[in-house]
Motif scaffolding. Structure first.
Motif, PDB file in Angstrom:
ATOM      1  N   PHE A 210      -3.404  29.002  36.482  1.00  0.00           N
ATOM      2  CA  PHE A 210      -2.579  28.447  35.412  1.00  0.00           C
ATOM      3  C   PHE A 210      -2.449  29.448  34.280  1.00  0.00           C
ATOM      4  CE2 PHE A 210      -2.091  26.231  31.385  1.00  0.00           C
ATOM      5  CZ  PHE A 210      -0.982  25.442  31.647  1.00  0.00           C
TER       6      PHE A 210
ATOM      7  N   ASP B 253      -0.874  29.731  30.309  1.00  0.00           N
ATOM      8  CA  ASP B 253      -0.302  29.018  29.167  1.00  0.00           C
ATOM      9  C   ASP B 253       1.056  29.579  28.756  1.00  0.00           C
ATOM     10  OD1 ASP B 253      -1.949  26.809  28.149  1.00  0.00           O
ATOM     11  OD2 ASP B 253      -3.518  28.311  27.950  1.00  0.00           O
TER      12      ASP B 253
ATOM     13  N   GLN C 129       3.616  28.166  30.933  1.00  0.00           N
ATOM     14  CA  GLN C 129       3.861  26.753  30.643  1.00  0.00           C
ATOM     15  C   GLN C 129       4.806  26.583  29.457  1.00  0.00           C
ATOM     16  OE1 GLN C 129       2.743  24.550  32.761  1.00  0.00           O
ATOM     17  NE2 GLN C 129       3.788  22.858  31.733  1.00  0.00           N
ATOM     18  N   LYS C 130       4.675  27.444  28.458  1.00  0.00           N
ATOM     19  CA  LYS C 130       5.574  27.364  27.300  1.00  0.00           C
ATOM     20  C   LYS C 130       7.018  27.650  27.715  1.00  0.00           C
ATOM     21  CE  LYS C 130       2.045  28.490  23.881  1.00  0.00           C
ATOM     22  NZ  LYS C 130       1.543  29.477  22.891  1.00  0.00           N
TER      23      LYS C 130
ATOM     24  N   TRP D  72       8.356  24.470  29.352  1.00  0.00           N
ATOM     25  CA  TRP D  72       8.780  23.464  28.368  1.00  0.00           C
ATOM     26  C   TRP D  72      10.151  23.794  27.803  1.00  0.00           C
ATOM     27  CZ3 TRP D  72       3.523  24.205  25.500  1.00  0.00           C
ATOM     28  CH2 TRP D  72       2.511  23.557  26.206  1.00  0.00           C
TER      29      TRP D  72
ATOM     30  N   MET E  97       2.625  21.502  36.070  1.00  0.00           N
ATOM     31  CA  MET E  97       1.706  22.581  35.726  1.00  0.00           C
ATOM     32  C   MET E  97       2.275  23.905  36.224  1.00  0.00           C
ATOM     33  SD  MET E  97      -0.857  21.205  34.118  1.00  0.00           S
ATOM     34  CE  MET E  97      -2.275  22.299  34.258  1.00  0.00           C
ATOM     35  N   ASN E  98       2.903  24.657  35.308  1.00  0.00           N
ATOM     36  CA  ASN E  98       3.548  25.931  35.624  1.00  0.00           C
ATOM     37  C   ASN E  98       4.706  25.757  36.603  1.00  0.00           C
ATOM     38  OD1 ASN E  98       1.049  28.639  35.351  1.00  0.00           O
ATOM     39  ND2 ASN E  98       1.893  27.221  33.852  1.00  0.00           N
TER      40      ASN E  98
ATOM     41  N   SER F  99      -3.823  21.938  25.204  1.00  0.00           N
ATOM     42  CA  SER F  99      -2.368  21.775  25.263  1.00  0.00           C
ATOM     43  C   SER F  99      -2.014  20.774  26.359  1.00  0.00           C
ATOM     44  CB  SER F  99      -1.687  23.111  25.572  1.00  0.00           C
ATOM     45  OG  SER F  99      -1.810  24.005  24.486  1.00  0.00           O
TER      46      SER F  99
ATOM     47  N   ALA G 216      -0.002  20.198  29.080  1.00  0.00           N
ATOM     48  CA  ALA G 216       0.860  21.011  29.941  1.00  0.00           C
ATOM     49  C   ALA G 216       1.922  20.158  30.616  1.00  0.00           C
ATOM     50  CB  ALA G 216       0.023  21.731  30.993  1.00  0.00           C
TER      51      ALA G 216
ATOM     52  N   SER H 203      -4.571  21.810  29.420  1.00  0.00           N
ATOM     53  CA  SER H 203      -5.094  23.161  29.627  1.00  0.00           C
ATOM     54  C   SER H 203      -5.991  23.511  28.451  1.00  0.00           C
ATOM     55  CB  SER H 203      -3.964  24.177  29.731  1.00  0.00           C
ATOM     56  OG  SER H 203      -3.242  24.256  28.515  1.00  0.00           O
TER      57      SER H 203
ATOM     58  N   GLN I 283      -9.942  21.050  34.803  1.00  0.00           N
ATOM     59  CA  GLN I 283      -9.155  20.335  33.806  1.00  0.00           C
ATOM     60  C   GLN I 283      -9.899  19.139  33.243  1.00  0.00           C
ATOM     61  OE1 GLN I 283      -5.415  19.969  36.343  1.00  0.00           O
ATOM     62  NE2 GLN I 283      -4.573  20.251  34.300  1.00  0.00           N
TER      63      GLN I 283
ATOM     64  N   PRO J 185       4.738  16.861  26.744  1.00  0.00           N
ATOM     65  CA  PRO J 185       4.446  18.279  26.990  1.00  0.00           C
ATOM     66  C   PRO J 185       4.672  19.108  25.732  1.00  0.00           C
ATOM     67  CG  PRO J 185       5.679  17.374  28.823  1.00  0.00           C
ATOM     68  CD  PRO J 185       5.668  16.308  27.760  1.00  0.00           C
TER      69      PRO J 185
END
Length: 221
Positions: free
Chosen positions: A27, A29, A32-33, A36, A55-56, A131, A133, A145, A174, A209
């Motif tokens: 994973f 971060d 992930q941003k 979103w 998740m990703n 966060s 996710a 996450s 997690q 999210p």
């Protein structure tokens, strides 16, 4: 390519959905941003019915009578490259947790298995700013996450049939919160009185999210 190493993967799920996989097994971060932001941007595309961040990964559902799959795929690739900044506009929310005792039936055994004290486990669990996710699996369930890797633990060999609503739990790498009473093999460390899902609220799911969660210990054993 992502960070010059990971190739963006798109797969067609029937005639009206495309799944984006933005990373490998680990994973990330920053990925992930971007997920979103892409989910937000694609909502404004005519013919897109729904965007579901995972998740990703991201599922994009569209009307194939209004949009050609190739057009959707090209838009996803272009927006992905343009969303490198991937800013997050989520809230930061303190989540009160009653650790241990009847609220956290696994806490003592969990700490013992980690060769840590109950206080050490609680301190490590409350230290990060997590966060959100993704939200899914069950209504309002948050995939978080940011867990301290020393607290990662395999799921129980025999899942419980009814983990209580509000349970603060750890499974694998997690941590999460049970929005309803349901089966789970995750370890129960505590409980929060917050209601993660209420269909009668204007926004049924408490978290979205991009939001961030800080666990605050209300009680320890």
């Amino acid at each position: 390519m992502l960070h010059g190493e990971t190739e963006l993967r798109l797969s067609h799920e029937g005639t009206g959905a495309i799944l984006l996989d933005g990373a490998g097994a680990v994973f990330d971060d920053s990925v992930q941003k971007k997920v979103w932001r892409l989910a937000r941007d694609l909502k404004f595309m005519h013919g897109v019915l729904e965007t579901v961040p995972g998740m990703n990964n991201l599922m994009v559902v569209f009307d194939p009578l209004m949009l050609d799959a190739y057009v959707v795929e090209m838009a996803m690739r272009d927006l992905w490259e343009a969303s490198a900044r991937g800013d997050s506009t989520g809230r930061i929310v303190d989540v009160p947790v009653f650790y241990g005792g009847a609220d956290g039936v696994d806490l003592e055994d969990f700490a013992s298995a980690k060769s840590l004290s109950v206080d050490e486990v609680t301190q490590r669990h409350t230290a990060p700013l997590y966060s959100v996710a993704a939200v899914g699996a069950m209504p309002g369930f948050v995939y978080l996450s940011g867990l301290d890797p020393t607290l990662a633990a395999p799921r129980l060999a025999n899942p419980r049939q009814g983990v209580p609503k509000g349970s603060v739990i750890i499974g694998g790498g997690q941590t999460g919160i049970m929005p309803i009473t349901a089966p789970s093999g995750w370890h129960i460390l505590g409980r929060t009185p917050l209601d993660l899902f209420d269909p009668n609220r204007a926004r049924p799911a408490l978290f979205a999210p991009g939001d961030q969660i800080r666990f605050v210990a209300e009680r320890q054993i």
